[in-house]
Design a protein around this motif. Structure first.
Motif, short mmCIF file in Angstrom:
data_model
loop_
_atom_site.label_atom_id
_atom_site.label_comp_id
_atom_site.label_asym_id
_atom_site.label_seq_id
_atom_site.Cartn_x
_atom_site.Cartn_y
_atom_site.Cartn_z
N GLN A 149 0.85 -1.19 0.00
CA GLN A 149 0.00 0.00 0.00
C GLN A 149 0.89 1.25 0.00
O GLN A 149 1.52 1.54 1.01
N PRO A 150 0.92 1.99 -1.11
CA PRO A 150 1.80 3.17 -1.17
C PRO A 150 1.50 4.22 -0.10
O PRO A 150 2.40 4.96 0.30
N PHE A 151 0.25 4.27 0.38
CA PHE A 151 -0.08 5.27 1.40
C PHE A 151 0.40 4.85 2.79
O PHE A 151 0.46 5.67 3.69
N ALA A 152 0.74 3.57 2.96
CA ALA A 152 1.26 3.07 4.24
C ALA A 152 2.31 2.00 3.96
O ALA A 152 2.14 0.83 4.27
N PRO A 153 3.43 2.39 3.35
CA PRO A 153 4.39 1.41 2.87
C PRO A 153 5.08 0.61 3.97
O PRO A 153 5.33 -0.59 3.81
N LEU A 154 5.39 1.26 5.08
CA LEU A 154 6.08 0.54 6.15
C LEU A 154 5.12 -0.43 6.84
O LEU A 154 5.51 -1.55 7.19
N TYR A 155 3.89 -0.03 7.02
CA TYR A 155 2.87 -0.92 7.58
C TYR A 155 2.73 -2.17 6.72
O TYR A 155 2.73 -3.30 7.22
N SER A 156 2.63 -1.97 5.40
CA SER A 156 2.49 -3.11 4.49
C SER A 156 3.68 -4.04 4.60
O SER A 156 3.53 -5.27 4.65
N ALA A 157 4.88 -3.47 4.61
CA ALA A 157 6.08 -4.29 4.67
C ALA A 157 6.17 -5.07 5.98
O ALA A 157 6.55 -6.25 6.00
N ALA A 158 5.84 -4.41 7.08
CA ALA A 158 5.91 -5.08 8.37
C ALA A 158 4.90 -6.21 8.47
O ALA A 158 5.20 -7.30 8.98
N LYS A 159 3.68 -5.97 7.97
CA LYS A 159 2.67 -7.02 8.00
C LYS A 159 3.05 -8.18 7.08
O LYS A 159 2.77 -9.36 7.38
N ALA A 160 3.70 -7.89 5.95
CA ALA A 160 4.20 -8.96 5.09
C ALA A 160 5.23 -9.80 5.82
O ALA A 160 5.26 -11.04 5.71
N ALA A 161 6.08 -9.14 6.60
CA ALA A 161 7.08 -9.86 7.38
C ALA A 161 6.43 -10.72 8.45
O ALA A 161 6.85 -11.87 8.69
N VAL A 162 5.39 -10.20 9.10
CA VAL A 162 4.69 -10.98 10.12
C VAL A 162 4.01 -12.19 9.48
O VAL A 162 4.00 -13.29 10.05
N HIS A 163 3.43 -12.01 8.30
CA HIS A 163 2.83 -13.14 7.60
C HIS A 163 3.88 -14.23 7.36
O HIS A 163 3.64 -15.41 7.65
N SER A 164 5.05 -13.84 6.84
CA SER A 164 6.11 -14.82 6.57
C SER A 164 6.52 -15.53 7.85
O SER A 164 6.68 -16.76 7.88
N TYR A 165 6.70 -14.76 8.92
CA TYR A 165 7.11 -15.35 10.20
C TYR A 165 6.03 -16.30 10.73
O TYR A 165 6.33 -17.37 11.28
N THR A 166 4.76 -15.94 10.54
CA THR A 166 3.66 -16.77 11.02
C THR A 166 3.62 -18.10 10.30
O THR A 166 3.35 -19.15 10.92
#
Length: 264
Positions: A149-166
């Motif tokens: 999400q370009p309007f919340a790029p760091l949020y998107s990246a962090a949630k992608a990382a949490v998905h991978s970790y999960t």
């Protein structure tokens, strides 16, 4: 979930509003003991008054020491912990090109969204396993984990990382009675991004649908666009690819008794 099931004790981070509060209300109505955390003592006091029986703890999931203190508090007051819902989050709606905030502000978002869930799982999974009975570990991610999400790029990246970790957490717990669940909300009309207009799905509708599926029977739980067949097939394809690659290297796994051994 019925009140006569074995799960009775629930910890929810970020439980003073939004999705966390909505799930806390539903667990309470089902007769569970519920402990919620948050950073704002006034908000926690208000929800505690509104929901008799709700237990609260002022805690900052962004702070490593705070996470250690939360784990110690849980071991002391809720040793029979059965469900952990890692839900605390913020969303800075700042595009990359104009994000000139001090790094401490940026790091705080990373710590809440990614470091917090990872550290908390390291602290609490052993507590769930040592009792040897069914338990559930829940990491709340986001549709933004799958669609940057370009309007919340760091949020998107962090949630992608949490998905991978999960995905990996579920993998190493597969031989235990602890199930790992990932709710994947679309936009939900909460105050995640702070004061201002709220857009997205109705929080009560989301929680009504998601709550019964947090019993460990569904590894992922979507809603609206994240429950659409196109999205669920994407998850299924990812799962097939993960299964094919997950045995390339010998990785230590948790065992049902809480010990750790290696895969054959």
């Amino acid at each position: 979930m019925e009140t006569n099931e074995i799960v009775h004790n629930v910890l929810i981070t970020g439980g003073s509003s939004g999705i966390g509060l909505g799930l806390a209300q539903r667990y309470l109505r089902a007769g569970y003991r519920v402990l919620v955390t948050g950073r704002n003592p006034q908000k926690l006091a208000a929800v505690s008054e509104a929901l008799p029986g709700l237990e609260t703890l002022v805690n900052d999931i962004a702070d490593p020491q705070g996470r250690e203190e939360l784990a110690a508090h849980t071991r002391q007051v809720m040793p029979d912990l059965d469900v952990v819902i890692s839900n605390a989050g913020i969303q800075r709606r700042v595009g990359i090109a104009v994000d000139h905030a001090p790094w401490t502000e940026v790091q705080n978002e990373i710590d809440i969204l990614f470091a917090g869930p990872v550290h908390l799982s390291r602290l609490l999974v052993p507590q769930l396993l040592k009792r040897g009975r069914p338990s559930v570990y829940v990491n709340v991610t986001s549709g933004g984990a799958f669609q940057p999400q370009p309007f919340a790029p760091l949020y998107s990246a962090a949630k992608a990382a949490v998905h991978s970790y999960t995905v990996n957490l579920r993998h190493v717990l597969r031989a235990t009675p602890c199930r790992v669940v990932e709710p994947i909300p679309p936009a939900v009309a909460t105050q995640l991004a702070g004061p201002g207009p709220k857009n997205g799905a109705d929080p009560d509708e989301f929680c009504d649908m998601v709550y019964p599926l947090l019993d460990g029977s569904h590894p992922t739980v979507g809603f609206g666009p994240t429950a659409h067949p196109d999205f669920t097939e994407r998850l299924a394809a990812e799962h097939r690819a993960f299964q094919a690659a997950s045995t390339r290297f010998d990785v230590p796994l948790y065992q049902a008794d809480g010990t750790v051994t290696s895969t054959p």
